[in-house]
Design a protein around this motif. Structure first.
Motif, PDB file in Angstrom:
ATOM      1  N   GLU A 128      -3.471  10.939  -4.526  1.00 13.85           N
ATOM      2  CA  GLU A 128      -2.677  10.770  -3.251  1.00 13.85           C
ATOM      3  C   GLU A 128      -3.406   9.991  -2.178  1.00 13.85           C
ATOM      4  O   GLU A 128      -4.667  10.612  -1.891  1.00 13.85           O
ATOM      5  N   ARG A 129      -2.886   9.185  -1.354  1.00 13.31           N
ATOM      6  CA  ARG A 129      -3.595   8.453  -0.196  1.00 13.31           C
ATOM      7  C   ARG A 129      -2.684   8.765   1.069  1.00 13.31           C
ATOM      8  O   ARG A 129      -1.485   8.518   0.760  1.00 13.31           O
ATOM      9  N   VAL A 130      -3.199   8.690   2.117  1.00 14.02           N
ATOM     10  CA  VAL A 130      -2.635   8.897   3.123  1.00 14.02           C
ATOM     11  C   VAL A 130      -3.022   7.795   4.407  1.00 14.02           C
ATOM     12  O   VAL A 130      -4.142   7.689   4.514  1.00 14.02           O
ATOM     13  N   PHE A 131      -2.109   7.097   4.961  1.00 10.91           N
ATOM     14  CA  PHE A 131      -2.265   6.166   5.938  1.00 10.91           C
ATOM     15  C   PHE A 131      -1.531   6.488   7.260  1.00 10.91           C
ATOM     16  O   PHE A 131      -0.316   6.974   7.012  1.00 10.91           O
ATOM     17  N   GLU A 132      -1.931   6.248   8.394  1.00 17.29           N
ATOM     18  CA  GLU A 132      -1.614   6.545   9.635  1.00 17.29           C
ATOM     19  C   GLU A 132      -1.432   5.196  10.596  1.00 17.29           C
ATOM     20  O   GLU A 132      -2.462   4.202  10.324  1.00 17.29           O
ATOM     21  N   ALA A 133      -0.409   4.868  11.194  1.00 18.04           N
ATOM     22  CA  ALA A 133      -0.380   3.901  12.349  1.00 18.04           C
ATOM     23  C   ALA A 133       0.194   4.240  13.482  1.00 18.04           C
ATOM     24  O   ALA A 133       0.958   5.048  13.554  1.00 18.04           O
ATOM     25  N   ARG A 134      -0.193   3.575  14.511  1.00 13.85           N
ATOM     26  CA  ARG A 134       0.314   3.732  15.845  1.00 13.85           C
ATOM     27  C   ARG A 134       0.829   2.346  16.572  1.00 13.85           C
ATOM     28  O   ARG A 134       0.011   1.409  16.387  1.00 13.85           O
ATOM     29  N   TRP A 135       1.971   2.136  16.785  1.00 17.45           N
ATOM     30  CA  TRP A 135       2.415   1.162  17.672  1.00 17.45           C
ATOM     31  C   TRP A 135       3.318   1.410  19.036  1.00 17.45           C
ATOM     32  O   TRP A 135       3.764   2.675  19.178  1.00 17.45           O
ATOM     33  N   ARG A 136       3.592   0.461  19.618  1.00 16.53           N
ATOM     34  CA  ARG A 136       4.474   0.653  20.867  1.00 16.53           C
ATOM     35  C   ARG A 136       5.783  -0.369  20.592  1.00 16.53           C
ATOM     36  O   ARG A 136       5.362  -1.462  20.194  1.00 16.53           O
ATOM     37  N   VAL A 137       6.778   0.199  21.109  1.00 14.18           N
ATOM     38  CA  VAL A 137       8.258  -0.564  20.908  1.00 14.18           C
ATOM     39  C   VAL A 137       8.584  -0.660  22.342  1.00 14.18           C
ATOM     40  O   VAL A 137       7.773  -0.487  23.445  1.00 14.18           O
ATOM     41  N   PRO A 138       9.506  -1.525  22.747  1.00 16.77           N
ATOM     42  CA  PRO A 138       9.884  -2.028  24.030  1.00 16.77           C
ATOM     43  C   PRO A 138       9.970  -0.728  25.006  1.00 16.77           C
ATOM     44  O   PRO A 138      10.355   0.489  24.478  1.00 16.77           O
ATOM     45  N   ASP A 139       9.455  -0.810  26.230  1.00 15.87           N
ATOM     46  CA  ASP A 139       9.543   0.242  27.247  1.00 15.87           C
ATOM     47  C   ASP A 139       8.235   0.937  27.003  1.00 15.87           C
ATOM     48  O   ASP A 139       8.254   2.077  27.625  1.00 15.87           O
ATOM     49  N   GLU A 140       7.361   0.283  26.233  1.00 14.25           N
ATOM     50  CA  GLU A 140       5.883   1.155  26.051  1.00 14.25           C
ATOM     51  C   GLU A 140       6.148   2.474  25.404  1.00 14.25           C
ATOM     52  O   GLU A 140       5.272   3.546  25.816  1.00 14.25           O
ATOM     53  N   VAL A 141       7.150   2.689  24.510  1.00 16.17           N
ATOM     54  CA  VAL A 141       7.378   4.001  23.843  1.00 16.17           C
ATOM     55  C   VAL A 141       6.328   3.875  22.796  1.00 16.17           C
ATOM     56  O   VAL A 141       6.393   2.860  21.797  1.00 16.17           O
ATOM     57  N   THR A 142       5.638   4.915  22.427  1.00 17.75           N
ATOM     58  CA  THR A 142       4.590   4.948  21.490  1.00 17.75           C
ATOM     59  C   THR A 142       5.338   5.586  20.269  1.00 17.75           C
ATOM     60  O   THR A 142       5.970   6.361  20.342  1.00 17.75           O
ATOM     61  N   VAL A 143       5.008   4.731  18.888  1.00  9.38           N
ATOM     62  CA  VAL A 143       5.584   5.415  17.631  1.00  9.38           C
ATOM     63  C   VAL A 143       4.519   5.661  16.908  1.00  9.38           C
ATOM     64  O   VAL A 143       3.304   5.095  16.818  1.00  9.38           O
ATOM     65  N   ARG A 144       4.451   6.951  16.378  1.00 10.16           N
ATOM     66  CA  ARG A 144       3.373   7.268  15.302  1.00 10.16           C
ATOM     67  C   ARG A 144       4.054   7.459  14.162  1.00 10.16           C
ATOM     68  O   ARG A 144       5.321   8.042  13.839  1.00 10.16           O
ATOM     69  N   ALA A 145       3.312   6.985  12.963  1.00 14.35           N
ATOM     70  CA  ALA A 145       3.786   6.962  11.436  1.00 14.35           C
ATOM     71  C   ALA A 145       2.669   7.165  10.477  1.00 14.35           C
ATOM     72  O   ALA A 145       1.661   7.102  10.739  1.00 14.35           O
ATOM     73  N   ARG A 146       3.371   8.085   9.411  1.00 16.90           N
ATOM     74  CA  ARG A 146       2.476   8.363   8.302  1.00 16.90           C
ATOM     75  C   ARG A 146       2.810   8.233   7.073  1.00 16.90           C
ATOM     76  O   ARG A 146       4.151   8.602   6.711  1.00 16.90           O
ATOM     77  N   LEU A 147       2.216   7.534   6.319  1.00 14.71           N
ATOM     78  CA  LEU A 147       2.741   7.201   4.977  1.00 14.71           C
ATOM     79  C   LEU A 147       1.754   7.774   3.949  1.00 14.71           C
ATOM     80  O   LEU A 147       0.570   7.605   3.983  1.00 14.71           O
ATOM     81  N   SER A 148       2.285   8.543   3.096  1.00 11.94           N
ATOM     82  CA  SER A 148       1.415   9.102   2.115  1.00 11.94           C
ATOM     83  C   SER A 148       1.870   8.470   0.626  1.00 11.94           C
ATOM     84  O   SER A 148       3.206   8.213   0.181  1.00 11.94           O
ATOM     85  N   LEU A 149       1.142   8.260  -0.072  1.00 15.88           N
ATOM     86  CA  LEU A 149       1.326   7.426  -1.345  1.00 15.88           C
ATOM     87  C   LEU A 149       0.943   8.339  -2.519  1.00 15.88           C
ATOM     88  O   LEU A 149      -0.414   8.822  -2.673  1.00 15.88           O
ATOM     89  N   ALA A 150       1.738   8.593  -3.436  1.00 13.93           N
ATOM     90  CA  ALA A 150       1.529   9.677  -4.407  1.00 13.93           C
ATOM     91  C   ALA A 150       0.879   9.151  -5.589  1.00 13.93           C
ATOM     92  O   ALA A 150       0.784   7.697  -5.815  1.00 13.93           O
ATOM     93  N   PRO A 151       0.197   9.997  -6.503  1.00 16.67           N
ATOM     94  CA  PRO A 151      -0.268   9.556  -7.767  1.00 16.67           C
ATOM     95  C   PRO A 151       0.659   8.510  -8.519  1.00 16.67           C
ATOM     96  O   PRO A 151       2.148   8.999  -8.557  1.00 16.67           O
ATOM     97  N   ASP A 152       0.396   7.874  -9.307  1.00 21.44           N
ATOM     98  CA  ASP A 152       1.065   7.083 -10.198  1.00 21.44           C
ATOM     99  C   ASP A 152       1.226   7.876 -11.612  1.00 21.44           C
ATOM    100  O   ASP A 152       0.387   7.880 -12.131  1.00 21.44           O
ATOM    101  N   LEU A 153       2.681   8.383 -11.791  1.00 16.81           N
ATOM    102  CA  LEU A 153       3.043   9.276 -12.906  1.00 16.81           C
ATOM    103  C   LEU A 153       3.907   8.388 -13.858  1.00 16.81           C
ATOM    104  O   LEU A 153       4.328   8.922 -14.732  1.00 16.81           O
ATOM    105  N   GLY A 154       3.747   7.266 -13.676  1.00 17.22           N
ATOM    106  CA  GLY A 154       4.506   6.271 -14.770  1.00 17.22           C
ATOM    107  C   GLY A 154       5.877   5.597 -13.952  1.00 17.22           C
ATOM    108  O   GLY A 154       6.428   6.521 -13.188  1.00 17.22           O
ATOM    109  N   GLY A 155       6.068   4.281 -13.832  1.00 19.20           N
ATOM    110  CA  GLY A 155       6.868   3.785 -13.059  1.00 19.20           C
ATOM    111  C   GLY A 155       6.756   3.261 -11.820  1.00 19.20           C
ATOM    112  O   GLY A 155       7.491   2.970 -11.143  1.00 19.20           O
ATOM    113  N   GLY A 156       5.454   3.484 -11.356  1.00 19.96           N
ATOM    114  CA  GLY A 156       5.156   2.955 -10.119  1.00 19.96           C
ATOM    115  C   GLY A 156       4.346   4.325  -9.324  1.00 19.96           C
ATOM    116  O   GLY A 156       4.505   5.412  -9.476  1.00 19.96           O
TER     117      GLY A 156
END
Length: 373
Positions: A49-77
């Motif tokens: 498993e891998r974890v990636f984080e990102a931060r960006w801003r949307v209109p009106d300078e609202v901050t968005v935080r996001a976290r994506l976790s990538l699970a192990p390949d158990l077959g089928g992607g």
């Protein structure tokens, strides 16, 4: 909060994520990004498993935080889970968080529950059993919005335009569009009976998902007619948008992902790092004060115990040798001292064993001598 889950079915999912995040940061589409170090150390296997984080801003300078976790390949992607959270209530016009991790098109674009595309039309299989299985899995999915559209007649190229092109940006990667051929209406409605929904001939229905959102009524999310002539299906777009706006229960696994986003976040600004350290220092100060107070209370209790013990020993020393005050295990030193003093009031004779006749004579003879002394 914005949740999504999908599946990457091609090679090198990690490389695609790294490349996309690097490009978006260089173009300033996002403020910063991070691949969490050693996030897959305990997963084992060739694709941890891998974890990636990102931060960006949307209109009106609202901050968005996001976290994506990538699970192990158990077959089928490799299954990916994405949770994003903004400082204000989510606006459907904001960009989809998926576009802040994945490229516009690619192998990532598949629903985790069914493996179907998240951006293209999916034609239902011809076999009735496969139709029932697919719609059953779709109806129980809580991560994506599943829409079933029935074609009243076979459509041309104008009618093959996917619904997602007309949806708000936020919904474009959370909707799976199922297309039923004209002859499949009966089998489709038979498969959907367990969800208490039905597709009208030439119409569409939004499936409730599991668990269904509060306020879901099948009639409110059933569209009687969908014109598949290349024009915008306004009624269907409105139904999907209304469904997405309902108070949604967290899908299975989203609670853990949201907790990880909030409590295991690594991509901090300098101000956030300072605030975290101040909070940590305050916590240590509070713990130290509590320890100091406990130490002082313990010291005070120890001093009182020593004083009571000293008084007890003095009182015990006044008693005849070999006699021990009773109840030492069940009473305090103060109680022991009080009882010892009470016993001493009776005199030493009351605490000595009964004397024999010979002892009485010795005591009588010794008495005058002791009195003369």
């Amino acid at each position: 909060m914005w949740p999504a889950r999908g599946r990457h079915v091609g090679p090198d999912a990690e490389g695609v994520l790294r490349h996309t995040l690097r490009q978006l940061k260089d173009s300033q589409a996002i403020d910063d990004c991070l691949e969490v170090p050693d996030s897959g150390a305990d997963s084992g296997g060739d694709s941890p498993e891998r974890v990636f984080e990102a931060r960006w801003r949307v209109p009106d300078e609202v901050t968005v935080r996001a976290r994506l976790s990538l699970a192990p390949d158990l077959g089928g992607g490799r299954e990916w889970t994405l949770l994003a959270e903004a400082e204000q209530p989510w606006d459907p016009a904001w960009p989809s968080p998926v576009t802040r991790f994945w490229p516009e098109y690619g192998d990532w674009d598949h629903d985790a529950a069914t493996g179907l595309s998240l951006s293209r039309i999916t034609t239902l299989p011809e076999d009735d059993k496969d139709v029932r299985r697919l719609l059953r899995d779709s109806g129980h999915d809580g991560w994506c919005v599943h829409v079933v559209v029935h074609e009243a007649m076979t459509t041309d190229e104008r009618g093959r335009l996917p619904l997602t092109r007309w949806l708000p940006a936020t919904l474009r990667h959370r909707v799976v569009e199922h297309r039923a051929a004209p002859h499949q209406l009966r089998v489709v409605n038979w498969a959907l009976r367990e969800f208490d929904v039905e597709v009208p001939r030439g119409g569409a229905v939004v499936l409730p998902g599991t668990p269904a959102p509060s306020g879901y009524d099948a009639e409110d999310f059933t569209v009687r007619t969908v014109f598949l002539d290349g024009s915008e299906p306004a009624d269907l777009v409105a139904a999907v948008t209304r469904f997405a706006a309902l108070p949604q229960p967290l899908p299975d696994g989203a609670g853990e992902a949201l907790t990880a986003l909030r409590e295991d976040w690594h991509l901090l600004t300098l101000e956030e790092e300072l605030a975290r350290e101040r909070k940590r220092v305050a916590m240590y100060v509070e713990a130290l004060e509590a320890m100091t107070q406990s130490r002082d209370l313990y010291r005070e209790a120890t001093e009182r115990a020593h004083e009571a013990l000293a008084a007890y020993r003095e009182s015990a020393g006044a008693a005849p040798a070999g006699q021990q005050p009773s109840g030492a295990r069940t009473t305090s030193p103060f109680q022991q001292l009080t009882r010892t003093l009470e016993r001493l009031k009776g005199g030493a004779k009351a605490l000595r064993p009964a004397a024999t006749g010979q002892d009485k004579e010795e005591d009588t003879d010794a008495g005058p001598k002791g009195s003369d002394g």
